[in-house]
Design an enzyme around this catalytic site. Structure first.
Site, PDB file in Angstrom:
ATOM      1  N   LEU A 126      24.655  78.730  20.440  1.00  0.00           N
ATOM      2  CA  LEU A 126      23.493  77.890  20.127  1.00  0.00           C
ATOM      3  C   LEU A 126      22.274  78.167  21.003  1.00  0.00           C
ATOM      4  O   LEU A 126      22.393  78.284  22.219  1.00  0.00           O
ATOM      5  CB  LEU A 126      23.881  76.420  20.332  1.00  0.00           C
ATOM      6  CG  LEU A 126      22.744  75.433  20.077  1.00  0.00           C
ATOM      7  CD1 LEU A 126      22.509  75.244  18.600  1.00  0.00           C
ATOM      8  CD2 LEU A 126      23.013  74.098  20.745  1.00  0.00           C
ATOM      9  N   ARG A 151      23.069  65.091  10.130  1.00  0.00           N
ATOM     10  CA  ARG A 151      22.700  64.432  11.389  1.00  0.00           C
ATOM     11  C   ARG A 151      21.378  64.978  11.904  1.00  0.00           C
ATOM     12  O   ARG A 151      21.122  66.178  11.829  1.00  0.00           O
ATOM     13  CB  ARG A 151      23.787  64.695  12.430  1.00  0.00           C
ATOM     14  CG  ARG A 151      23.419  64.246  13.821  1.00  0.00           C
ATOM     15  CD  ARG A 151      24.552  64.442  14.801  1.00  0.00           C
ATOM     16  NE  ARG A 151      24.752  65.804  15.203  1.00  0.00           N
ATOM     17  CZ  ARG A 151      24.158  66.395  16.252  1.00  0.00           C
ATOM     18  NH1 ARG A 151      23.276  65.722  16.989  1.00  0.00           N
ATOM     19  NH2 ARG A 151      24.432  67.639  16.563  1.00  0.00           N
TER      20      ARG A 151
END
Ligand SMILES: Cc1cc2nc3c(=O)[nH]c(=O)nc-3n(C[C@H](O)[C@H](O)[C@H](O)COP(=O)(O)OP(=O)(O)OC[C@H]3O[C@@H](n4cnc5c(N)ncnc54)[C@H](O)[C@@H]3O)c2cc1C
Length: 570
Positions: free
Chosen positions: A246, A385
């Site tokens: 990430l 989300r």
């Protein structure tokens, strides 16, 4: 084997488990066990980079919990339960101040108040942070608080095998002591599952730690507790191209651009107002679309687009995104201060999880069993989300779950666990250790990784999903023939990986199954054969049960109190 008694057993030493433990342990007469398969500070919460959302209004005073709730509900593609969302956003500011008092070194504004940065899908700069190491500092501060409680016993490097229950309520848990190779039983009045997410089912392209295998969800599922909204998995837009590691959304929050091979900021076509700060589901689809239409760099599995941070300048990158810079240098061989960074979406987060039937207490349908954090589905994230909302969720619901459990255990007794039930788990482990067969663990796991990515990834359809269900069922059968080659008792990672693989396969199949029957596109679930949202048929949560070896799907209504579903544009 030994059996010990605790009023409350918490499985998980990440942010959710620790916050819950701190709250339960406020009553000094209660004995609490906190169990974690890794040392608690190695939990995935520590990898969170960008920050957590709370409407403090420090940068723009107009921000407020209602705006935070609306952004969350819109981001969820209107599948979030609205009372639960308001509960979270209204309690979020106090949670941040509490962390501040406990010593979390939040980044600051010039005047000394807590700084807030913009994040995807948010209408104000609302995300509080500590550079790009928010989860790390938060986890350490929570661990410190938990260590200071005399009534919490830590079971570090113990693996949850099962919950022990009598069909009506929980009686205990069975654990495997990884260091010594023994089965351990904890008898208890209440069990809280806080075992984190399972995005490692996307084995080859995931931001998640290798331990994010969804063990708690799989244990609950096998015990008859339904899993909710499993079809919704989040793919984060900016994973490093080669590894899927990430790079935080803070890259875009701080002003980074996404560009294709022609140097175009392509988000202007997909989300003209929010651009790079549209929600993750939209940005991930936009990147894949650019690649499909030949505007990415390269082809097939190796293709990518670029994240451009150069214009932010070295000083800002070093101050706000130091870890991002280091990750790009170490794992992609490029320095964001002077180079473009190759990126592509990567599996990141599970919106679905263990069905929580009461958001104020985090209880599940089984008495005495609770679920908090990423392993739970409350649901505050619905179909997608917003970045920064998970840390908020795990801490708000962890706190209130802790309060509820503290009260619950006052009025209940322990239930006996007969010796034969205890022996069952020893027999289970020894049967695995003796198992013969010619399947290979690594091979089955790789096949799972290929199926999940190619058949149930960012884009799916009827054909790909039904074939994923079939393939994964076959892998589950083949799992029965994987031997444990390492016969040692001390730190047998071979055995642990075998147990984790079963859990991942069961959850992967649950995702594919729920996705197959949701014949619409909503949030992170994008069906090429049903490209639109269908509120008439699918404005509802899926509940998946595992009964006598069969998967059974039911649906329950969404709690809509304030905002009617509207078209979602950014
Ligand atoms: C790289 C990355 C960056 C992120 N950045 C952000 C961010 O900036 N903001 C944000 O809001 N969210 C972010 N997220 C999401 C967020 O960090 C997670 O959803 C959240 O931290 C999950 O917390 P948790 O306590 O539920 O689980 P975890 O922190 O994953 O902890 C799970 C715990 O369960 C234990 N466990 C699991 N299985 C077993 C078992 N079988 N037996 C015993 N123990 C077990 C583990 O040992 C661990 O202690 C990020 C996620 C990732 C992967």
């Amino acid at each position: 084997m030994f059996v010990k008694k605790y009023d409350v057993v918490i499985i998980g030493g990440g942010g959710a488990g620790l916050r819950t433990a701190i709250e339960v342990a406020r009553n000094p007469v209660l004995k609490v066990a906190l169990v974690s398969k890794v040392y608690p500070t190695r939990s995935h919460t520590g990898a969170a980079q960008g920050g957590m959302n709370a409407a403090l209004g420090n940068v723009i005073p107009d921000d407020n919990p209602k705006a935070h709730a609306y952004d969350t509900i819109k981001g969820s593609d209107f599948l979030a339960d609205q009372s639960a969302v308001f509960f979270m956003t209204e309690n979020a500011p106090e949670i941040v101040y509490e962390l501040d008092r406990w010593g979390v070194p939040f980044s600051r504004l010039e005047d000394g108040r807590i700084a807030q940065r913009p994040f995807g899908g948010a209408s104000f700069p609302r995300t509080v942070y500590a550079a790009d190491k928010t989860g790390h500092v938060l986890l350490h501060v929570l661990f410190e608080q938990a260590l200071s409680k005399d009534n919490i016993d830590f079971y570090n490097e113990f693996f949850l095998l099962d919950i022990i229950q009598n069909g009506e309520r929980v009686k205990g848990v069975s654990l495997y002591d990884i260091k010594n190779g023994e089965v351990v039983i904890l008898q208890t009045k209440a069990v809280i599952l806080a075992t984190g997410g399972f995005a490692r089912i996307y084995w080859f392209r995931s931001t998640n730690a290798v331990g994010n295998t969804g063990d708690g969800q799989a244990v609950a599922f096998r015990n008859g507790i339904p899993l909710k909204d499993m079809e919704f998995v989040q793919f984060h837009p900016t994973g490093l191209a080669k590894t899927g590691i990430l790079l935080s959304e803070a890259c875009r929050g701080e002003g980074g651009y996404l560009i294709n091979k022609f140097g175009e900021r392509f988000m202007k076509k997909y989300a003209p107002e929010k651009m790079e700060l549209a929600p993750r589901d939209m940005v991930s689809r936009a990147i894949e679309q650019e690649i499909r239409e030949g505007r990415g760099v390269g082809r097939g599995a190796k293709a990518y687009v670029y994240l451009d941070l150069k214009h932010l300048g070295e000083e800002k990158i070093n101050e706000r995104l130091p870890q991002v810079r280091q990750l790009a240098i170490d794992f992609e061989g490029v320095d964001p201060v002077k180079d473009l960074v190759p990126i592509r979406p990567t599996a990141h987060y599970c919106m679905g999880g263990i069905h929580v039937s009461n958001f104020k207490t985090s209880e599940t349908p089984l008495k005495g069993l609770y679920a908090v954090g990423e392993c739970a589905c409350v649901s505050v994230h619905g179909a997608n989300r917003l970045g920064g909302n998970s840390l908020t969720e795990i801490l708000v619901f962890g706190k209130f779950c802790g309060m509820a459990v503290r009260e619950y255990v006052e009025d209940v007794d322990y239930r006996e666990i007969p010796a034969y039930e205890i022996r069952r788990y020893e027999d289970f482990i020894s049967s695995l250790m003796k198992r013969e067969g010619n399947e290979k663990l690594a091979e089955i796991r790789s096949q799972m990784g290929e199926i999940t990515w190619s058949k149930m990834g960012i884009f799916r359809d009827e054909k790909s999903l039904s074939s994923a269900v079939e393939d994964l069922s076959e892998l589950l059968e083949r799992w029965e023939n994987i031997p444990v080659n390492d016969k040692s008792k001390i730190f047998n990672t071979n055995l642990i990986e075998l147990l984790e693989l079963r859990n991942m396969l069961e959850l992967a199949r649950a995702v594919a199954f729920a996705a197959l029957y949701r014949k619409e596109s909503r949030g992170g679930h994008s069906r090429e054969d049903y490209p639109s949202r269908d509120d008439e048929k699918f404005l509802k949560h899926s509940l998946l049960y595992y009964k006598e070896g069969k998967l059974i799907l039911e649906y329950i209504p969404v709690d809509i109190t304030e905002y009617k579903p509207a078209q979602r544009t950014y």
